[in-house]
Design an enzyme around this catalytic site. Structure first.
Site, PDB file in Angstrom:
ATOM      1  N   LYS A  76      -1.213  37.658  24.630  1.00  0.00           N
ATOM      2  CA  LYS A  76      -0.793  36.580  25.522  1.00  0.00           C
ATOM      3  C   LYS A  76       0.289  36.977  26.528  1.00  0.00           C
ATOM      4  CE  LYS A  76      -2.890  32.550  24.502  1.00  0.00           C
ATOM      5  NZ  LYS A  76      -3.384  31.581  25.478  1.00  0.00           N
ATOM      6  N   ASP A 123       0.977  27.585  20.532  1.00  0.00           N
ATOM      7  CA  ASP A 123       0.826  27.668  19.078  1.00  0.00           C
ATOM      8  C   ASP A 123       1.665  28.816  18.539  1.00  0.00           C
ATOM      9  OD1 ASP A 123      -1.105  29.672  20.281  1.00  0.00           O
ATOM     10  OD2 ASP A 123      -1.194  30.190  18.156  1.00  0.00           O
TER      11      ASP A 123
END
Length: 404
Positions: A76, A123
């Site tokens: 990410k 998350d």
């Protein structure tokens, strides 16, 4: 009996494909050059699983292992860091090519740009990447995590110096919270890969950042004399990663693109639901989304990614948790001679899906639709390692979420 895999063939009307250019080869080349300027940059491994391919009856199976990315155990950071660099470039009147790691960590940046606060919802993996990049660049970060987020993922973000909270709402509500706080902050910036009307520039930069991973994989395949994957399986939460991967490989092989398959977690399968409806519009999933695939528990799609996916994906697949658990165990205990891949709950779903399609006759129709057979060269992306080590061990060692 385990829950069933559900799938939808893509019969949706095509759009004008105006967002495919986000993932042009030139844009991805810029993103990769930016990431290469970081001292932490190395190309993450592409695991060639010849033993597993032979067992399943495939020509090739390769899995991109993002557990090695920048020491952060997930891909990410590629998107968040490149988006932040582009934002700073815009604010200072520079080209992003000038915003190398050395410049972004220099005293000159403080004079040219000063300090902003980057807000995000996560998350775990995206927020950790934004927090890490902000820390390295002398910026501030505020991170909101949805209900059910785990303490190890919280701790990893907090360790990067960010302000981080776990909220009693789902991921999409956390996105709205982060966006509202950014608007109210004097120098607040929302860095989110969910795109909506009026918020498209930063999500497009995030997608371009993800292109570094796809570009590396394509290069590694060529080095293995696998000049083109016949099939690319990619997971989707909001669909930005999936759109980035599909967009990149479509631009790389414009005359003969691979067959693309998108996998989602069942409780948040907004793309699958849109494909099943067949009208070209994704669906929104609201409320709680109970799944071990925390990174995929997103109910509102990225409109940029969706536009790419509806034009180029062959099948959208909704996967119960046992599918990714199967992939985690397979990658963690490989065939003799194959490299081991430590793949987390949101990382292994594509490998688990490939394994299931090749071995379970119940899904022969889907296997036939996508043309998966002994001539297939399959590429999957393991987007995270064991970001929650305790849960990883419960699944891989203790057998939680059995296949049946």
């Amino acid at each position: 009996m385990a829950d069933k895999i559900q799938w939808a063939s893509n019969t949706m009307p095509k759009s004008d494909d105006k967002h495919l250019g986000i993932m042009s080869l030139d844009h991805v080349k810029k993103a990769r050059a930016f990431h290469q300027s970081f001292p932490q940059y190395t190309v993450t491994p592409l695991a060639r699983l010849d033993g597993q391919a032979a067992r399943l009856g495939l020509s090739n199976l390769c899995v991109k292992d993002e557990s090695y990315r920048f020491g952060l155990n997930a891909f990410k950071v590629l998107g968040g860091s490149f988006a932040m660099a582009n934002y700073i470039a815009d604010e200072t009147g520079k080209d992003v090519a000038e915003c190398t790691f050395d410049y972004l960590t220099s005293d000159q940046l403080a004079k040219d740009f000063g300090q902003a606060t980057f807000f995000t919802a996560t998350d775990g993996n995206h927020g950790r990447g934004v927090a890490w990049a902000a820390n390295k660049l002398g910026q501030k970060a505020v991170v909101h995590m949805p209900k059910g987020s785990t303490k190890p993922r919280f701790d990893n973000i907090a360790a990067e110096g960010a302000t981080v909270t776990i909220e009693e709402v789902n991921y999409d509500e956390c996105v709205r919270m982060a966006a509202a706080e950014a608007d109210a902050c004097e120098r607040g910036v929302i860095v989110q890969d969910t795109a909506w009307e009026g918020y498209e520039k930063i999500p497009s930069w995030i997608m371009e950042g993800y292109g570094t991973m796809a570009s590396e994989a394509a290069e590694q395949l060529r080095e293995m004399a696998i000049n083109r994957p016949t099939h690319v399986f990619v997971q989707a939460g909001v669909g930005s990663l999936a759109g980035a991967v599909v967009g990149y490989f479509t631009n790389l092989y414009p005359d003969n693109p691979p067959t693309f398959v998108v996998a989602e977690c069942a409780p948040a399968a907004c793309l699958y639901k849109g494909a099943a409806a067949g009208d070209g519009d994704p669906r929104i999933v609201d409320g709680d989304m109970p799944s071990i695939m925390a990174g995929l528990c997103c109910g509102e799609p990225n409109i940029l990614g969706w536009d790419i996916l509806r034009n180029h994906v062959t099948a959208f697949v909704s996967c119960p948790d046992w599918v990714t658990a199967r992939g985690m165990r397979t990658l963690g205990a490989p065939e003799k001679g194959d490299p081991r891949v430590i793949s987390g709950e949101s990382g292994a779903v594509t490998t688990g899906l490939v394994e299931t399609l090749m071995l379970d006759p119940e899904y022969a129709e889907l296997k036939e639709l996508i043309g998966l057979d002994k001539t297939s060269s399959v590429l999957c992306f393991s987007t995270e390692g064991d970001t929650d080590p305790d849960q990883y061990r419960r699944i891989v060692w203790e057998g939680e979420y059995p296949t049946c």
